[in-house]
Design a protein around this motif. Structure first.
Motif, PDB file in Angstrom:
ATOM      1  N   ASN A  97       0.802  -1.222   0.000  1.00 31.58           N
ATOM      2  CA  ASN A  97       0.000   0.000   0.000  1.00 31.58           C
ATOM      3  C   ASN A  97       0.834   1.272   0.000  1.00 31.58           C
ATOM      4  O   ASN A  97       0.298   2.367   0.202  1.00 31.58           O
ATOM      5  CB  ASN A  97      -0.959  -0.001   1.188  1.00 31.58           C
ATOM      6  CG  ASN A  97      -2.004  -1.087   1.054  1.00 31.58           C
ATOM      7  OD1 ASN A  97      -2.700  -1.167   0.044  1.00 31.58           O
ATOM      8  ND2 ASN A  97      -2.106  -1.942   2.049  1.00 31.58           N
ATOM      9  N   ASP A  98       2.153   1.143  -0.206  1.00 28.63           N
ATOM     10  CA  ASP A  98       3.066   2.274  -0.295  1.00 28.63           C
ATOM     11  C   ASP A  98       2.989   3.190   0.930  1.00 28.63           C
ATOM     12  O   ASP A  98       2.923   4.405   0.815  1.00 28.63           O
ATOM     13  CB  ASP A  98       2.813   3.081  -1.578  1.00 28.63           C
ATOM     14  CG  ASP A  98       3.931   4.081  -1.856  1.00 28.63           C
ATOM     15  OD1 ASP A  98       5.108   3.742  -1.609  1.00 28.63           O
ATOM     16  OD2 ASP A  98       3.640   5.199  -2.304  1.00 28.63           O
ATOM     17  N   GLY A  99       2.990   2.586   2.108  1.00 25.14           N
ATOM     18  CA  GLY A  99       2.946   3.372   3.326  1.00 25.14           C
ATOM     19  C   GLY A  99       4.167   3.152   4.193  1.00 25.14           C
ATOM     20  O   GLY A  99       4.599   2.024   4.390  1.00 25.14           O
ATOM     21  N   ILE A 100       4.739   4.222   4.678  1.00 23.71           N
ATOM     22  CA  ILE A 100       5.864   4.177   5.605  1.00 23.71           C
ATOM     23  C   ILE A 100       5.438   4.911   6.867  1.00 23.71           C
ATOM     24  O   ILE A 100       5.058   6.086   6.811  1.00 23.71           O
ATOM     25  CB  ILE A 100       7.117   4.858   5.016  1.00 23.71           C
ATOM     26  CG1 ILE A 100       7.531   4.193   3.707  1.00 23.71           C
ATOM     27  CG2 ILE A 100       8.263   4.850   6.029  1.00 23.71           C
ATOM     28  CD1 ILE A 100       8.600   4.960   2.944  1.00 23.71           C
ATOM     29  N   ASP A 101       5.452   4.224   7.995  1.00 18.78           N
ATOM     30  CA  ASP A 101       5.181   4.849   9.288  1.00 18.78           C
ATOM     31  C   ASP A 101       6.503   5.297   9.880  1.00 18.78           C
ATOM     32  O   ASP A 101       7.503   4.564   9.806  1.00 18.78           O
ATOM     33  CB  ASP A 101       4.517   3.851  10.239  1.00 18.78           C
ATOM     34  CG  ASP A 101       3.168   3.376   9.727  1.00 18.78           C
ATOM     35  OD1 ASP A 101       2.460   4.182   9.100  1.00 18.78           O
ATOM     36  OD2 ASP A 101       2.832   2.202   9.955  1.00 18.78           O
ATOM     37  N   CYS A 102       6.525   6.486  10.457  1.00 17.10           N
ATOM     38  CA  CYS A 102       7.770   6.989  11.015  1.00 17.10           C
ATOM     39  C   CYS A 102       7.501   7.970  12.153  1.00 17.10           C
ATOM     40  O   CYS A 102       6.391   8.460  12.316  1.00 17.10           O
ATOM     41  CB  CYS A 102       8.638   7.629   9.929  1.00 17.10           C
ATOM     42  SG  CYS A 102       7.790   8.698   8.773  1.00 17.10           S
ATOM     43  N   THR A 103       8.549   8.209  12.919  1.00 20.62           N
ATOM     44  CA  THR A 103       8.471   9.170  14.015  1.00 20.62           C
ATOM     45  C   THR A 103       9.640  10.139  13.902  1.00 20.62           C
ATOM     46  O   THR A 103      10.673   9.830  13.303  1.00 20.62           O
ATOM     47  CB  THR A 103       8.534   8.480  15.398  1.00 20.62           C
ATOM     48  OG1 THR A 103       9.776   7.781  15.517  1.00 20.62           O
ATOM     49  CG2 THR A 103       7.387   7.514  15.585  1.00 20.62           C
ATOM     50  N   GLY A 104       9.474  11.289  14.505  1.00 17.94           N
ATOM     51  CA  GLY A 104      10.530  12.296  14.488  1.00 17.94           C
ATOM     52  C   GLY A 104       9.947  13.661  14.774  1.00 17.94           C
ATOM     53  O   GLY A 104       8.782  13.799  15.148  1.00 17.94           O
ATOM     54  N   GLU A 105      10.779  14.665  14.589  1.00 17.06           N
ATOM     55  CA  GLU A 105      10.400  16.046  14.880  1.00 17.06           C
ATOM     56  C   GLU A 105       9.859  16.741  13.631  1.00 17.06           C
ATOM     57  O   GLU A 105      10.398  16.577  12.536  1.00 17.06           O
ATOM     58  CB  GLU A 105      11.604  16.824  15.402  1.00 17.06           C
ATOM     59  CG  GLU A 105      12.142  16.306  16.718  1.00 17.06           C
ATOM     60  CD  GLU A 105      11.115  16.409  17.839  1.00 17.06           C
ATOM     61  OE1 GLU A 105      10.427  17.450  17.932  1.00 17.06           O
ATOM     62  OE2 GLU A 105      11.009  15.449  18.624  1.00 17.06           O
ATOM     63  N   THR A 106       8.833  17.538  13.801  1.00 16.33           N
ATOM     64  CA  THR A 106       8.260  18.330  12.720  1.00 16.33           C
ATOM     65  C   THR A 106       9.186  19.491  12.400  1.00 16.33           C
ATOM     66  O   THR A 106       9.662  20.187  13.296  1.00 16.33           O
ATOM     67  CB  THR A 106       6.871  18.863  13.128  1.00 16.33           C
ATOM     68  OG1 THR A 106       6.021  17.742  13.383  1.00 16.33           O
ATOM     69  CG2 THR A 106       6.279  19.734  12.048  1.00 16.33           C
ATOM     70  N   GLU A 107       9.460  19.697  11.124  1.00 18.04           N
ATOM     71  CA  GLU A 107      10.317  20.803  10.700  1.00 18.04           C
ATOM     72  C   GLU A 107       9.502  22.043  10.323  1.00 18.04           C
ATOM     73  O   GLU A 107       9.937  23.166  10.555  1.00 18.04           O
ATOM     74  CB  GLU A 107      11.160  20.364   9.498  1.00 18.04           C
ATOM     75  CG  GLU A 107      12.166  21.403   9.064  1.00 18.04           C
ATOM     76  CD  GLU A 107      13.094  20.873   7.995  1.00 18.04           C
ATOM     77  OE1 GLU A 107      12.941  21.292   6.825  1.00 18.04           O
ATOM     78  OE2 GLU A 107      13.959  20.055   8.330  1.00 18.04           O
ATOM     79  N   ALA A 108       8.315  21.828   9.731  1.00 16.71           N
ATOM     80  CA  ALA A 108       7.472  22.961   9.320  1.00 16.71           C
ATOM     81  C   ALA A 108       6.003  22.610   9.529  1.00 16.71           C
ATOM     82  O   ALA A 108       5.611  21.452   9.380  1.00 16.71           O
ATOM     83  CB  ALA A 108       7.728  23.303   7.860  1.00 16.71           C
ATOM     84  N   TRP A 109       5.228  23.632   9.872  1.00 20.37           N
ATOM     85  CA  TRP A 109       3.778  23.487  10.040  1.00 20.37           C
ATOM     86  C   TRP A 109       3.090  24.227   8.913  1.00 20.37           C
ATOM     87  O   TRP A 109       3.393  25.397   8.664  1.00 20.37           O
ATOM     88  CB  TRP A 109       3.327  24.067  11.374  1.00 20.37           C
ATOM     89  CG  TRP A 109       3.833  23.287  12.532  1.00 20.37           C
ATOM     90  CD1 TRP A 109       4.879  23.602  13.357  1.00 20.37           C
ATOM     91  CD2 TRP A 109       3.334  22.045  13.002  1.00 20.37           C
ATOM     92  NE1 TRP A 109       5.047  22.630  14.299  1.00 20.37           N
ATOM     93  CE2 TRP A 109       4.107  21.651  14.113  1.00 20.37           C
ATOM     94  CE3 TRP A 109       2.295  21.203  12.594  1.00 20.37           C
ATOM     95  CZ2 TRP A 109       3.885  20.477  14.815  1.00 20.37           C
ATOM     96  CZ3 TRP A 109       2.072  20.029  13.293  1.00 20.37           C
ATOM     97  CH2 TRP A 109       2.860  19.683  14.392  1.00 20.37           C
ATOM     98  N   LEU A 110       2.158  23.553   8.248  1.00 25.19           N
ATOM     99  CA  LEU A 110       1.455  24.169   7.133  1.00 25.19           C
ATOM    100  C   LEU A 110      -0.040  24.207   7.420  1.00 25.19           C
ATOM    101  O   LEU A 110      -0.669  23.162   7.590  1.00 25.19           O
ATOM    102  CB  LEU A 110       1.720  23.377   5.846  1.00 25.19           C
ATOM    103  CG  LEU A 110       3.202  23.192   5.516  1.00 25.19           C
ATOM    104  CD1 LEU A 110       3.371  22.258   4.346  1.00 25.19           C
ATOM    105  CD2 LEU A 110       3.852  24.529   5.247  1.00 25.19           C
TER     106      LEU A 110
END
Length: 151
Positions: free
Chosen positions: A99-112
């Protein structure tokens, strides 16, 4: 990542043939007439998922990314925040190849901030975190154009 207004979307033609198809479709049809679920444009090369949800606090959301498809996010009704960060800065926690999905964690760089008329194009290198409330929970009607862009 490209963050723009619907009126400027044509500026981004020429990046990839399937993206040109998606842009042409959106310029001609917009999001009017899309039904819930998958809407066909060009088979598996370009299709549009239409769905609804209620936004939630950031802590209840997760990053996702894709290898084969870019996403064009369009809010039809309501508003949300989308967090973006380079996939290279993320820790991958799972992958659904089919299904072409990658789950990941980390810090947000930009908010839109997303509302009707705004467009976010998230490329495979852009991990994105969706469904985030701006202030209070909000009902959102959304369309995400899936564009095949294998590199």
């Amino acid at each position: 990542m490209i963050y723009t207004d619907m009126e400027h979307l044509g500026t981004y033609r020429g990046i990839a043939p399937a993206l040109d198809t998606a842009i042409a479709y959106l310029q001609q049809h917009g999001t009017d007439g899309l039904t819930a679920g998958r809407n066909e444009v060009d088979g598996d090369n370009v299709f549009i998922n239409r769905f609804a949800y209620t936004t939630m606090p950031e802590a209840e959301t997760a990053f996702e990314a894709h290898r084969r498809y870019l996403d064009i996010h369009l809010v039809v009704e309501g508003e949300e925040l989308i967090g973006i960060a380079p996939i290279g800065t993320m820790t991958v926690t799972g992958e659904d190849v089919e299904n072409d999905g990658i789950d990941c964690t980390g810090e947000t760089e930009a908010w839109l901030p997303m509302a009707p008329g705004k467009v976010l194009i998230a490329f495979p290198e852009d991990a994105h975190r969706v469904k985030i409330q701006k202030n209070d929970p909000c009902h959102v009607e959304k369309a995400v154009v899936k564009v095949l862009i294998e590199r």
